[in-house]
Design a protein around this motif. Sequence first.
Motif, PDB file in Angstrom:
ATOM      1  N   ALA B 528      38.869 102.124 -56.598  1.00 13.91           N
ATOM      2  CA  ALA B 528      38.297 100.515 -56.936  1.00 13.91           C
ATOM      3  C   ALA B 528      37.791 100.395 -57.874  1.00 13.91           C
ATOM      4  CB  ALA B 528      37.443 100.227 -55.569  1.00 13.91           C
ATOM      5  N   PRO B 529      36.647 101.162 -58.254  1.00 17.08           N
ATOM      6  CA  PRO B 529      35.906 100.535 -59.056  1.00 17.08           C
ATOM      7  C   PRO B 529      37.150 100.785 -60.550  1.00 17.08           C
ATOM      8  CG  PRO B 529      34.913 102.556 -58.671  1.00 17.08           C
ATOM      9  CD  PRO B 529      36.091 102.013 -57.443  1.00 17.08           C
ATOM     10  N   ASN B 536      39.286  94.145 -65.253  1.00 13.21           N
ATOM     11  CA  ASN B 536      38.627  93.018 -66.453  1.00 13.21           C
ATOM     12  C   ASN B 536      38.349  93.620 -67.118  1.00 13.21           C
ATOM     13  OD1 ASN B 536      36.867  91.767 -64.213  1.00 13.21           O
ATOM     14  ND2 ASN B 536      35.270  93.604 -63.634  1.00 13.21           N
ATOM     15  N   ARG B 554      28.815  88.477 -68.566  1.00 16.64           N
ATOM     16  CA  ARG B 554      28.907  88.813 -66.926  1.00 16.64           C
ATOM     17  C   ARG B 554      29.867  90.220 -66.976  1.00 16.64           C
ATOM     18  NH1 ARG B 554      31.750  86.482 -61.807  1.00 16.64           N
ATOM     19  NH2 ARG B 554      32.178  84.566 -63.618  1.00 16.64           N
ATOM     20  N   LYS B 555      31.167  89.644 -67.660  1.00 18.82           N
ATOM     21  CA  LYS B 555      32.135  90.805 -66.901  1.00 18.82           C
ATOM     22  C   LYS B 555      32.016  92.410 -67.325  1.00 18.82           C
ATOM     23  CE  LYS B 555      34.604  88.765 -64.266  1.00 18.82           C
ATOM     24  NZ  LYS B 555      35.085  89.415 -62.939  1.00 18.82           N
ATOM     25  N   ASP B 558      29.909  93.618 -64.887  1.00 18.94           N
ATOM     26  CA  ASP B 558      30.746  93.994 -63.870  1.00 18.94           C
ATOM     27  C   ASP B 558      31.059  95.158 -64.201  1.00 18.94           C
ATOM     28  OD1 ASP B 558      29.448  92.039 -62.606  1.00 18.94           O
ATOM     29  OD2 ASP B 558      31.888  90.624 -63.237  1.00 18.94           O
ATOM     30  N   ILE B 561      28.524  97.946 -63.670  1.00 15.91           N
ATOM     31  CA  ILE B 561      28.442  98.302 -62.451  1.00 15.91           C
ATOM     32  C   ILE B 561      29.133  99.111 -61.648  1.00 15.91           C
ATOM     33  CG2 ILE B 561      28.511  97.945 -60.331  1.00 15.91           C
ATOM     34  CD1 ILE B 561      27.177  94.807 -61.767  1.00 15.91           C
ATOM     35  N   ASP B 562      30.501  98.778 -62.060  1.00 14.99           N
ATOM     36  CA  ASP B 562      32.199  99.466 -61.964  1.00 14.99           C
ATOM     37  C   ASP B 562      31.711 101.192 -62.091  1.00 14.99           C
ATOM     38  OD1 ASP B 562      33.225  98.878 -59.662  1.00 14.99           O
ATOM     39  OD2 ASP B 562      34.320  97.619 -60.946  1.00 14.99           O
ATOM     40  N   MET B 565      28.959 102.784 -60.549  1.00 14.88           N
ATOM     41  CA  MET B 565      29.977 103.512 -58.917  1.00 14.88           C
ATOM     42  C   MET B 565      30.828 104.075 -58.850  1.00 14.88           C
ATOM     43  SD  MET B 565      28.723 100.646 -56.442  1.00 14.88           S
ATOM     44  CE  MET B 565      28.365  99.509 -56.267  1.00 14.88           C
ATOM     45  N   GLN B 606      27.647  91.548 -56.160  1.00 18.51           N
ATOM     46  CA  GLN B 606      27.877  91.926 -54.945  1.00 18.51           C
ATOM     47  C   GLN B 606      26.608  90.785 -54.190  1.00 18.51           C
ATOM     48  OE1 GLN B 606      28.222  95.594 -53.303  1.00 18.51           O
ATOM     49  NE2 GLN B 606      28.253  96.273 -55.697  1.00 18.51           N
ATOM     50  N   GLU B 609      28.174  87.323 -54.265  1.00 20.05           N
ATOM     51  CA  GLU B 609      29.454  87.095 -53.925  1.00 20.05           C
ATOM     52  C   GLU B 609      29.561  86.389 -52.601  1.00 20.05           C
ATOM     53  OE1 GLU B 609      32.443  89.953 -54.984  1.00 20.05           O
ATOM     54  OE2 GLU B 609      33.165  89.556 -52.821  1.00 20.05           O
ATOM     55  N   HIS B 704      31.523  96.699 -39.700  1.00 22.74           N
ATOM     56  CA  HIS B 704      31.104  95.275 -41.068  1.00 22.74           C
ATOM     57  C   HIS B 704      31.181  95.614 -42.438  1.00 22.74           C
ATOM     58  CE1 HIS B 704      28.124  92.156 -42.000  1.00 22.74           C
ATOM     59  NE2 HIS B 704      27.847  92.324 -43.156  1.00 22.74           N
ATOM     60  N   LEU B 705      31.896  96.562 -42.999  1.00 27.02           N
ATOM     61  CA  LEU B 705      32.078  96.679 -44.146  1.00 27.02           C
ATOM     62  C   LEU B 705      32.669  97.593 -44.489  1.00 27.02           C
ATOM     63  CD1 LEU B 705      32.551  95.479 -47.009  1.00 27.02           C
ATOM     64  CD2 LEU B 705      30.952  97.688 -47.465  1.00 27.02           C
ATOM     65  N   VAL B 706      34.490  97.762 -44.485  1.00 28.33           N
ATOM     66  CA  VAL B 706      35.445  99.139 -44.087  1.00 28.33           C
ATOM     67  C   VAL B 706      35.175 100.616 -44.980  1.00 28.33           C
ATOM     68  CG1 VAL B 706      37.387  97.996 -45.020  1.00 28.33           C
ATOM     69  CG2 VAL B 706      37.786 100.163 -43.405  1.00 28.33           C
ATOM     70  N   SER B 707      34.832 100.058 -46.737  1.00 28.25           N
ATOM     71  CA  SER B 707      35.145 100.896 -46.972  1.00 28.25           C
ATOM     72  C   SER B 707      33.590 101.750 -47.280  1.00 28.25           C
ATOM     73  CB  SER B 707      35.075 100.198 -48.570  1.00 28.25           C
ATOM     74  OG  SER B 707      33.668  99.424 -49.186  1.00 28.25           O
TER      75      SER B 707
END
Lengths: 155, 755
Positions: B528-529, B536, B554-555, B558, B561-562, B565, B606, B609, B704-707
Amino acid sequence: MILMVEDELWRNDTYKMELEWAGYEVQYECGVDKAWQFFTEHQDELEAVILDIMMAPGKRYMAAVEAQGGLNTGLLLYRDLRAARSDLPVIFLTNVRFDHIADLKDEPNVLILRKLDYLPHTLPEQVQAMLGAGPEVEPGSPALPADAQEEGSGQ
Amino acid sequence: MTAAASSDMPRFVAELLRRVHSIEGHGQVALDRIVALTAEQLGSVLCTLIQVDLANKYMQLLACWPPDSGYEHHMRARRITLGNAIGPGTVEMRDAADSNWLEYYDLSNTDCPVISRGVAAKFGLQSLLGCPVTIGGHVVGYLNHYARESSKFVESDRELLDMLARRAGAALEAQESERALSQYKQLSSILSRMDEARTKEALLPVVLDGALQLTQKRRGWIGEIDRMGAEVHVERWAGEPPDRTDRQSQRVAMRALHECRPVCVNDASLPDWRDTGAWRDTQSALAVPLLIRGAEVRRGQKVEVSPKRLGVITLECCERAAFTALDQDLLSSLATHAALVLDRMDLDQKLAGMIGVQQEIIGKVDGDEIIRTVGSAIASVFQYDYVNISVVHPEKQTIETEHVIGLPQGSLDEFRQRARHRLDSTDIQADIVRSREIEVLSQDDPRFDKTIYQPFGHDQLTRVFMPMIAASDDRVIGTVEVGHRRTKWHEIYEEDVRILKQFVDYAAAALERRRRGILDEITHELRAPVVGIRSNLSFVQDHFDRLSPDFVLRKLDDMLIDCEMLLHQIRELDYFLGRPPQVPKIERTLVLRDILLGAVRALKSQVQERGLDPSRIEYDQASFTRMGALYIDRDQFRQVVSHLLINAVKYAEDEPDQFRIFIAVKETAEHFILSFSDWGIGIEPEHQARIFDTGFRTPGAVAHLVSGSGLGLAIGRRIMHDMGGDLRLDHLRKPTEFHIVLPRQLQEEHRDSVH
């Protein structure tokens, strides 16, 4: 209008922006519960739905064994959407391996795209090919979010 | 003196034959008529038909002429042990049987196997001519003609006696066949009832009552080997309660078990058998082992055949020589069938036990818990004294004990320390990983680790070693070692090994599924990241000229952050693969400035969003100031803090006004405590105990959140333990509160004073 259902838009908003840049109107909903609510209220306005597969099952699918704790949430939502509108074009846009839904690609109006294989700028082409017609707005229209555009550009 | 002296022999013989053939049937009446005719024809003062059992050394009077004589009263219904009746050192019955005929004179002064001198004198008997009565060539009795005179018997006496003895043999054979047929019918009915029994408790009464019914006895017991063979426990008895159940009294049963054959004792007063029997007045006993003759046992890597002893049926009687050869046959058949049914029940029970545990394992996601459940199930279902489950650590090239049952108390830690072997070592565990064979080892096997073997009591065990093989890629992921004490039985039965293997395969698959599940989670989390960064970058590259600087920033945020992660996920992967953490890089760290603010900033996108307000992530700045600088591994500590913050955001309620995270420092004499409070979905009380287990996620979290891999809290706790601190769950809901416990020794001034 295209409904985009995704749990992590902050990470994937470029796909949404590319579609908007290409002239599509995109409604983003985070999570299946909100997505279903929007669908029931606006289903006649929708041209297509873009779905992730692995999403939190939400209240709607929490008790569904088939959701497998969220691994198949998108698939369950797809079935419900199709039950309500059998002609609705659906695009699965996902990070996960989709061996378990590979059979769906033979169904009419279904497209399965892996994000690893499709960069954001390729998505509008795929959508256009699927829908058979371009967006109502001319490509290049000012569809990016306000903070994304350099002043005077995008026209 | 005899019929042989008659002058009209042909007519006499014809008449005699007619009279012999006129004796009908085979009951007692026929036997009485035979002795009467014998006495009449030979002019006997006494004529007897005795039954002899050479195998069991007893004799019994079947018919006597004259009826109601003193001799008959003396002998009727008595079973006389051969040899014992006439005293030691006298003529053995077998000697007489070998010579077939009994011919004795001057009986009051001569040793004779079928009558003592005293009895002969008492009844005035001087000579004896006894003709063997046979069935199928085997001597089953004697037809005896006693005379008052000591004159020699002649050939015609023998011929006549032989003719009548043949008739007696035919009568006895018919009688025996009829009785046997009836008893075998009974046996068949009893076996059917045994097949209908579903539990051992239902089966044993059928077996014992059936044994008594077949032998027409009133007392007996069934003993079960205590699964290990050293002791026999009386499981069930019939008749009056036993007087004793000690080993001395169980000698007949123990010999039957030891020799794997029926053992019959006809006279418990003999020196060898004194004080045998569960009842004090027992005079004879028949013990038949419950055993599977062709059971497969594992020795080394081979499978061989050996008897499997399950128990013993012992019938007892207060009369001597109470059991016949037919009793032995019938009881043997009964015992063989009972053993098969018992063994089948035992296997069914084990299979059912294993299947039950398999169901339990399906619901488990934590590998340690799977291993614990498997170990406990093996110990309880198979009743092994010792279970050791070891797991291969490929990254360390070792095999290490993960779960062990049956060690001396307080020795677990030391054992685990010693039972860590390199995969290229000569230790048995490493060898099983290489050979992939199931093996039962002999005591002197050189592959045993001598530092473990005696100190932990392994010299007392018979053990089987089994590889755990992951079906997906045929890789040995560990070993299972089980055993029982040698004071019990010495064999490992192959049926048990098969069931165990099936179960171990299932456990290996469960462990592998869980491992692959976590790996899938991690790879998904890695993907995902990576995809996010690439999307991006691609977008910014494609549209750079048209994008505002703020949007590009901002990107870039992001993407940073990734990247964080990704590093976070890689640390989780390292943890999951068992890679030891890198050497700590200790730095002077202001937790608020150097860690917390960055972590909060990284979460901003996050939070936004989700429609939540980042400013509702609050902290008590003054308390951080009071704590001052700490000397810690900044990256490691960031991992713990980030994870708690990420969780607090991930599992926040959807309603924006409920979103709040509050971080503060509390102080105790020994510690600083960083408390992370959030007002999210919380943790259900039933999941509190497992919240730090590797791979565990609450159902609420998944919905609530699958990952999420379920590793974060486990990693966080390990990191904090390595720092000398801890990670604790202090409050479950509203707020959910985690505490990072930091020893004061990490504080700057403390460090200075130490130095």
